[in-house]
Design an enzyme around this catalytic site. Structure first.
Site, PDB file in Angstrom:
ATOM      1  N   ASP A  88       0.831  -1.203   0.000  1.00 41.87           N
ATOM      2  CA  ASP A  88       0.000   0.000   0.000  1.00 41.87           C
ATOM      3  C   ASP A  88       0.866   1.255   0.000  1.00 41.87           C
ATOM      4  OD1 ASP A  88      -1.356   2.281   1.620  1.00 41.87           O
ATOM      5  OD2 ASP A  88      -3.046   0.989   1.087  1.00 41.87           O
ATOM      6  N   TRP A 144      -5.340   1.775   0.167  1.00 43.63           N
ATOM      7  CA  TRP A 144      -5.403   0.916  -1.016  1.00 43.63           C
ATOM      8  C   TRP A 144      -5.577  -0.546  -0.617  1.00 43.63           C
ATOM      9  CZ3 TRP A 144      -6.880   4.353  -3.871  1.00 43.63           C
ATOM     10  CH2 TRP A 144      -6.254   5.588  -3.993  1.00 43.63           C
ATOM     11  N   ASP A 145      -4.986  -0.962   0.490  1.00 48.77           N
ATOM     12  CA  ASP A 145      -5.222  -2.315   0.986  1.00 48.77           C
ATOM     13  C   ASP A 145      -6.700  -2.526   1.303  1.00 48.77           C
ATOM     14  OD1 ASP A 145      -2.666  -3.424   0.879  1.00 48.77           O
ATOM     15  OD2 ASP A 145      -2.118  -2.733   2.865  1.00 48.77           O
ATOM     16  N   LEU A 146      -7.287  -1.571   1.993  1.00 51.77           N
ATOM     17  CA  LEU A 146      -8.670  -1.723   2.419  1.00 51.77           C
ATOM     18  C   LEU A 146      -9.631  -1.667   1.237  1.00 51.77           C
ATOM     19  CD1 LEU A 146      -8.446   0.515   5.603  1.00 51.77           C
ATOM     20  CD2 LEU A 146      -8.465  -1.987   5.493  1.00 51.77           C
TER      21      LEU A 146
END
Length: 399
Positions: free
Chosen positions: A130, A157-159
């Site tokens: 991320d 961005w991960d989430l």
């Protein structure tokens, strides 16, 4: 938890944030999510924050409501067992490399309708996180007021990728229901990031203007929004998103005459023009700084609430956790025993669904807690066969 996905079983082999988030959201909607890890835990099993006993609070919250199988994935037989679990269920979520023993084509050779959702770094398969993807798309060079880049603490961005992965899996399942076809869904963090940049108009902005947006600190681009300090020293963010809010904010601060004078001097009207408020912020901000700085936060909060004005004081996270509206009185949270033994509210599914009662959150498993049961249920192994796998170190259980 909600029983909407009851009957759906998903094998998850993953680590860190994006892929486990996908599994978490599926589990919270009722899917049986079986997480398969290396015996003793994968690279994220002790990820900070941790308790004094070195149990990861991160891990036990991203893996709530899942089951855990522990295998020696460095051993051919351990890898074969993971392959067999994937084929037995038909749904697989992972962020492991696209090549090797978990390549989709390899797995689909024994299950033609297999759906694999593979979270990736870059679309070409090269690794990314991320924090590095965020740098690549330019946001740290827009955050703050310069000259140094400012990284985000939140792994956005991960989430987003984890959420989109859960959505993509359900879409692929619907397609399989209609056609019988499986396939691999690839979801790179880099594509989620640059695609979001495009969806927000920023890609088009840079191309059409030929320049990066100026760094604005806490000022909101294109709107009237910024942090101000009240007379008693409370830093507060105020953002105007409707014309009615603007009128009510001006009235609450008694700035009608002063704003009118700026409009005459500048030849503009702020009543219904977000862009004008933003472009002439050099004249507006000092007026608001003075008016807000002359009043206590509690006094302003009463006036702002009455006018439907969007604002919030800045506060540390421990203050947010102590807010009854956010945690103690929020039905999102429930009591739950945690593997670490730590006592704290556990989050359940975020959504409130019509005519359905949100069930209490469930705990994360210990590494290998469900190994024996899953190998028996899903692969039909006998108790003796499972015992042999455990004795030889191919499979692991909690101790």
């Amino acid at each position: 938890m909600y029983p909407l996905l009851t009957g759906l079983t998903v094998i998850e082999a993953s680590s860190f944030v994006a892929s486990p988030t996908c599994g978490l959201y599926l589990a919270q909607m009722g899917a049986e999510v079986i997480r398969v890890d290396q015996i003793g835990g994968g690279p994220d099993y002790r990820r900070w924050p941790v308790t004094p006993g070195n149990d990861s609070l991160y891990w036990e919250n991203l893996n709530r409501a899942k089951r855990s199988v522990a295998l020696d994935l460095s051993h051919p037989q351990g890898r074969e067992l993971l392959q067999a679990l994937v084929r037995a269920t038909g749904q697989f979520v992972t962020n492991f490399p696209a090549k090797g023993f978990l390549a989709h084509d390899t797995l689909a050779a024994g299950r033609a309708d297999l759906i694999t959702v593979r979270v990736m770094g870059w679309a070409d398969g090269s690794p990314a996180l991320d924090y590095t993807v965020n740098n690549a798309v330019g946001y740290p060079m827009l955050t703050g007021d310069g000259p140094d880049p400012v990284n985000h603490v939140l792994p956005a961005w991960d989430l987003l990728t984890g959420s989109y992965a859960a959505f993509a899996l359900l879409a692929a399942l619907r397609h399989r229901d209609m056609t019988g076809a499986g396939g691999e869904v690839r979801l790179p963090l880099s594509d989620v990031a640059i695609g979001t940049v495009a969806n927000l108009g920023s890609l088009a902005e840079v191309i059409t203007t030929g320049a990066d947006r100026p760094r604005l600190g806490n000022t909101v681009f294109g709107l009237f929004g910024r942090d101000f300090v009240t007379g008693d020293g409370v830093r507060t963010m105020i953002v105007v998103v409707t014309h009615r809010q603007w009128a009510n904010l001006v009235a609450a601060l008694g700035l009608g005459d002063a704003i009118a004078a700026v409009e005459v001097t500048r030849g503009v009207s702020f009543a219904a023009d977000d862009g004008a408020r933003f472009n002439h912020r050099d004249a507006l901000f000092p007026l608001f700084e003075s008016a807000i700085g002359a009043r206590a936060h509690a006094d302003l909060a009463t006036a702002f609430d009455a006018g439907g004005i969007v604002y919030s004081a800045y506060r540390p996270m421990h203050a947010a956790v102590a807010d009854p509206a956010l945690v103690a009185n929020n039905p999102l949270f429930g009591a739950c025993e945690n593997p670490s033994g730590a006592v704290y509210p556990a989050a359940g599914a975020f959504a409130t669904l019509p005519a359905m009662t949100r069930q209490p959150p469930r705990p994360a498993p210990r590494n290998g807690a469900d190994t024996e049961a899953v190998l028996t249920e899903r692969l039909g192994l006998s108790s003796g066969e499972v015992a042999h796998l455990i004795d030889t170190g191919i499979a692991g259980t909690t101790t």
